[in-house]
Design a protein around this motif. Structure first.
Motif, PDB file in Angstrom:
ATOM      1  N   VAL B  24       0.858  -1.187   0.000  1.00  0.00           N
ATOM      2  CA  VAL B  24       0.000   0.000   0.000  1.00  0.00           C
ATOM      3  C   VAL B  24       0.893   1.235   0.000  1.00  0.00           C
ATOM      4  O   VAL B  24       1.872   1.308   0.747  1.00  0.00           O
ATOM      5  CB  VAL B  24      -0.937   0.002   1.238  1.00  0.00           C
ATOM      6  CG1 VAL B  24      -1.742   1.288   1.304  1.00  0.00           C
ATOM      7  CG2 VAL B  24      -1.882  -1.205   1.190  1.00  0.00           C
ATOM      8  N   HIS B  25       0.551   2.177  -0.866  1.00  0.00           N
ATOM      9  CA  HIS B  25       1.361   3.375  -1.019  1.00  0.00           C
ATOM     10  C   HIS B  25       0.538   4.607  -0.663  1.00  0.00           C
ATOM     11  O   HIS B  25      -0.564   4.803  -1.191  1.00  0.00           O
ATOM     12  CB  HIS B  25       1.871   3.477  -2.462  1.00  0.00           C
ATOM     13  CG  HIS B  25       2.784   4.635  -2.677  1.00  0.00           C
ATOM     14  ND1 HIS B  25       3.992   4.761  -2.025  1.00  0.00           N
ATOM     15  CD2 HIS B  25       2.668   5.735  -3.476  1.00  0.00           C
ATOM     16  CE1 HIS B  25       4.578   5.883  -2.413  1.00  0.00           C
ATOM     17  NE2 HIS B  25       3.801   6.494  -3.286  1.00  0.00           N
ATOM     18  N   GLU B  58       5.100   8.831   0.137  1.00  0.00           N
ATOM     19  CA  GLU B  58       5.815   9.922  -0.513  1.00  0.00           C
ATOM     20  C   GLU B  58       5.175  11.218  -0.046  1.00  0.00           C
ATOM     21  O   GLU B  58       3.954  11.314   0.055  1.00  0.00           O
ATOM     22  CB  GLU B  58       5.709   9.836  -2.039  1.00  0.00           C
ATOM     23  CG  GLU B  58       6.641   8.820  -2.691  1.00  0.00           C
ATOM     24  CD  GLU B  58       8.116   9.215  -2.681  1.00  0.00           C
ATOM     25  OE1 GLU B  58       8.423  10.423  -2.480  1.00  0.00           O
ATOM     26  OE2 GLU B  58       8.953   8.316  -2.858  1.00  0.00           O
ATOM     27  N   ILE B  59       6.009  12.198   0.235  1.00  0.00           N
ATOM     28  CA  ILE B  59       5.519  13.492   0.703  1.00  0.00           C
ATOM     29  C   ILE B  59       5.568  14.498  -0.456  1.00  0.00           C
ATOM     30  O   ILE B  59       6.620  14.664  -1.090  1.00  0.00           O
ATOM     31  CB  ILE B  59       6.392  14.017   1.871  1.00  0.00           C
ATOM     32  CG1 ILE B  59       6.534  12.958   2.969  1.00  0.00           C
ATOM     33  CG2 ILE B  59       5.841  15.329   2.412  1.00  0.00           C
ATOM     34  CD1 ILE B  59       5.257  12.538   3.652  1.00  0.00           C
ATOM     35  N   PRO B  78      -4.337  19.207   4.499  1.00  0.00           N
ATOM     36  CA  PRO B  78      -3.637  17.999   4.094  1.00  0.00           C
ATOM     37  C   PRO B  78      -4.508  17.066   3.249  1.00  0.00           C
ATOM     38  O   PRO B  78      -5.663  16.839   3.578  1.00  0.00           O
ATOM     39  CB  PRO B  78      -3.282  17.334   5.434  1.00  0.00           C
ATOM     40  CG  PRO B  78      -4.311  17.836   6.403  1.00  0.00           C
ATOM     41  CD  PRO B  78      -4.660  19.217   5.943  1.00  0.00           C
ATOM     42  N   GLY B  79      -3.937  16.550   2.188  1.00  0.00           N
ATOM     43  CA  GLY B  79      -4.635  15.613   1.323  1.00  0.00           C
ATOM     44  C   GLY B  79      -3.865  14.305   1.257  1.00  0.00           C
ATOM     45  O   GLY B  79      -2.646  14.317   1.120  1.00  0.00           O
ATOM     46  N   THR B  80      -4.576  13.203   1.401  1.00  0.00           N
ATOM     47  CA  THR B  80      -3.912  11.901   1.443  1.00  0.00           C
ATOM     48  C   THR B  80      -4.561  10.945   0.453  1.00  0.00           C
ATOM     49  O   THR B  80      -5.776  10.850   0.396  1.00  0.00           O
ATOM     50  CB  THR B  80      -3.995  11.314   2.872  1.00  0.00           C
ATOM     51  OG1 THR B  80      -3.473  12.275   3.799  1.00  0.00           O
ATOM     52  CG2 THR B  80      -3.194  10.021   2.987  1.00  0.00           C
ATOM     53  N   VAL B  81      -3.733  10.281  -0.324  1.00  0.00           N
ATOM     54  CA  VAL B  81      -4.199   9.269  -1.268  1.00  0.00           C
ATOM     55  C   VAL B  81      -3.759   7.905  -0.744  1.00  0.00           C
ATOM     56  O   VAL B  81      -2.582   7.710  -0.446  1.00  0.00           O
ATOM     57  CB  VAL B  81      -3.577   9.490  -2.671  1.00  0.00           C
ATOM     58  CG1 VAL B  81      -4.033   8.408  -3.652  1.00  0.00           C
ATOM     59  CG2 VAL B  81      -3.909  10.873  -3.202  1.00  0.00           C
ATOM     60  N   VAL B  90       1.927   2.701  -9.203  1.00  0.00           N
ATOM     61  CA  VAL B  90       0.964   3.111  -8.186  1.00  0.00           C
ATOM     62  C   VAL B  90      -0.437   2.864  -8.741  1.00  0.00           C
ATOM     63  O   VAL B  90      -0.780   3.349  -9.811  1.00  0.00           O
ATOM     64  CB  VAL B  90       1.148   4.605  -7.836  1.00  0.00           C
ATOM     65  CG1 VAL B  90       0.048   5.076  -6.899  1.00  0.00           C
ATOM     66  CG2 VAL B  90       2.517   4.838  -7.203  1.00  0.00           C
ATOM     67  N   SER B  91      -1.225   2.052  -8.025  1.00  0.00           N
ATOM     68  CA  SER B  91      -2.586   1.747  -8.464  1.00  0.00           C
ATOM     69  C   SER B  91      -3.576   2.562  -7.648  1.00  0.00           C
ATOM     70  O   SER B  91      -3.703   2.371  -6.445  1.00  0.00           O
ATOM     71  CB  SER B  91      -2.881   0.255  -8.285  1.00  0.00           C
ATOM     72  OG  SER B  91      -1.804  -0.518  -8.770  1.00  0.00           O
ATOM     73  N   ASP B  92      -4.286   3.450  -8.329  1.00  0.00           N
ATOM     74  CA  ASP B  92      -5.207   4.347  -7.653  1.00  0.00           C
ATOM     75  C   ASP B  92      -6.574   3.691  -7.504  1.00  0.00           C
ATOM     76  O   ASP B  92      -7.172   3.261  -8.481  1.00  0.00           O
ATOM     77  CB  ASP B  92      -5.328   5.639  -8.469  1.00  0.00           C
ATOM     78  CG  ASP B  92      -6.173   6.683  -7.766  1.00  0.00           C
ATOM     79  OD1 ASP B  92      -6.489   6.492  -6.574  1.00  0.00           O
ATOM     80  OD2 ASP B  92      -6.504   7.698  -8.400  1.00  0.00           O
ATOM     81  N   TYR B  93      -7.070   3.621  -6.277  1.00  0.00           N
ATOM     82  CA  TYR B  93      -8.402   3.072  -6.037  1.00  0.00           C
ATOM     83  C   TYR B  93      -9.406   4.164  -5.686  1.00  0.00           C
ATOM     84  O   TYR B  93     -10.508   3.886  -5.214  1.00  0.00           O
ATOM     85  CB  TYR B  93      -8.347   2.008  -4.930  1.00  0.00           C
ATOM     86  CG  TYR B  93      -7.557   0.792  -5.372  1.00  0.00           C
ATOM     87  CD1 TYR B  93      -8.129  -0.155  -6.218  1.00  0.00           C
ATOM     88  CD2 TYR B  93      -6.228   0.638  -5.000  1.00  0.00           C
ATOM     89  CE1 TYR B  93      -7.392  -1.235  -6.660  1.00  0.00           C
ATOM     90  CE2 TYR B  93      -5.477  -0.446  -5.434  1.00  0.00           C
ATOM     91  CZ  TYR B  93      -6.074  -1.381  -6.265  1.00  0.00           C
ATOM     92  OH  TYR B  93      -5.346  -2.451  -6.719  1.00  0.00           O
TER      93      TYR B  93
END
Lengths: 55, 147
Positions: B24-25, B58-59, B78-81, B90-93
């Protein structure tokens, strides 16, 4: 095609005001096309998305 | 600096993370000015990521990395993915957090990490079939408070 964003209501007051958030959780779909207060069971969520997308 | 997570909490998360299958990233977007909760959110996420080697972070900066923020539809700090990582990809869900995931939302964060690690939404087949056919974007914003 689907993005789910958890929004901390007190931190983003302007957005909360825009969608008249009075109780949490509130689920707002596509910029206010639907605003649902309380837990949303999967089936209801599906129905709302169907209604909004006209499918 | 004192840790945000107590030893007890770290231990609980360790146990929850034990069955994690896939990597998980986490992509964190902060902002230099006018962001009251950016520093705490970054620290919190870094402490969580340190608990499992299946996790990476990653920041980024909402302004300095504007292209990336736009690509991932992040417009708040703050925004977090919470994404998956398969090799270097990177697989975006589509899972985002706007604001600090503290209090109840901390539990949601841990659950979202586990969900992405399992690569399974848990949704019914009917829901999956419908969503697969969507041709226009759907944005679900869930307003919450930490308490």
């Amino acid at each position: 095609m689907v993005q789910a964003e958890m929004v901390e209501a007190t931190e983003f007051q302007e957005l909360s005001n825009k969608y008249n958030v009075s109780g949490v959780p509130q689920t707002t779909i596509n910029d206010g096309a639907a605003n649902i207060t309380g837990a949303v069971p999967e089936n209801n969520m599906l129905e709302e998305i169907k209604r909004i997308t006209g499918k | 600096m004192a840790k945000l997570l107590t030893e007890d909490v770290v231990k609980q998360i360790e146990e929850a993370f034990a069955p994690m299958k896939e990597a998980v990233h986490i992509m964190f977007f902060g902002q230099k000015e006018g962001c009251d909760h950016c520093a705490d959110t970054q620290r919190l996420l870094e402490e969580v990521v340190a608990i499992s080697d299946k996790l990476s972070i990653e920041i980024y900066d909402l302004d300095d990395d504007a292209d990336l923020a736009e690509k991932f539809n992040v417009d708040k700090a703050p925004g977090t993915v919470i994404a998956g990582k398969d090799g270097e990809t990177v697989s975006d869900y589509g899972i985002r957090y706007a604001g600090i995931p503290s209090g109840h939302e901390f539990t949601s964060l841990i659950q979202d990490i586990l969900l992405v690690a399992g690569r399974d939404s848990g949704l019914a087949q009917e829901t999956r079939d419908f969503l697969k056919e969507l041709t226009e974007p759907v944005l679900l914003q869930v307003f919450v408070t930490p308490t």
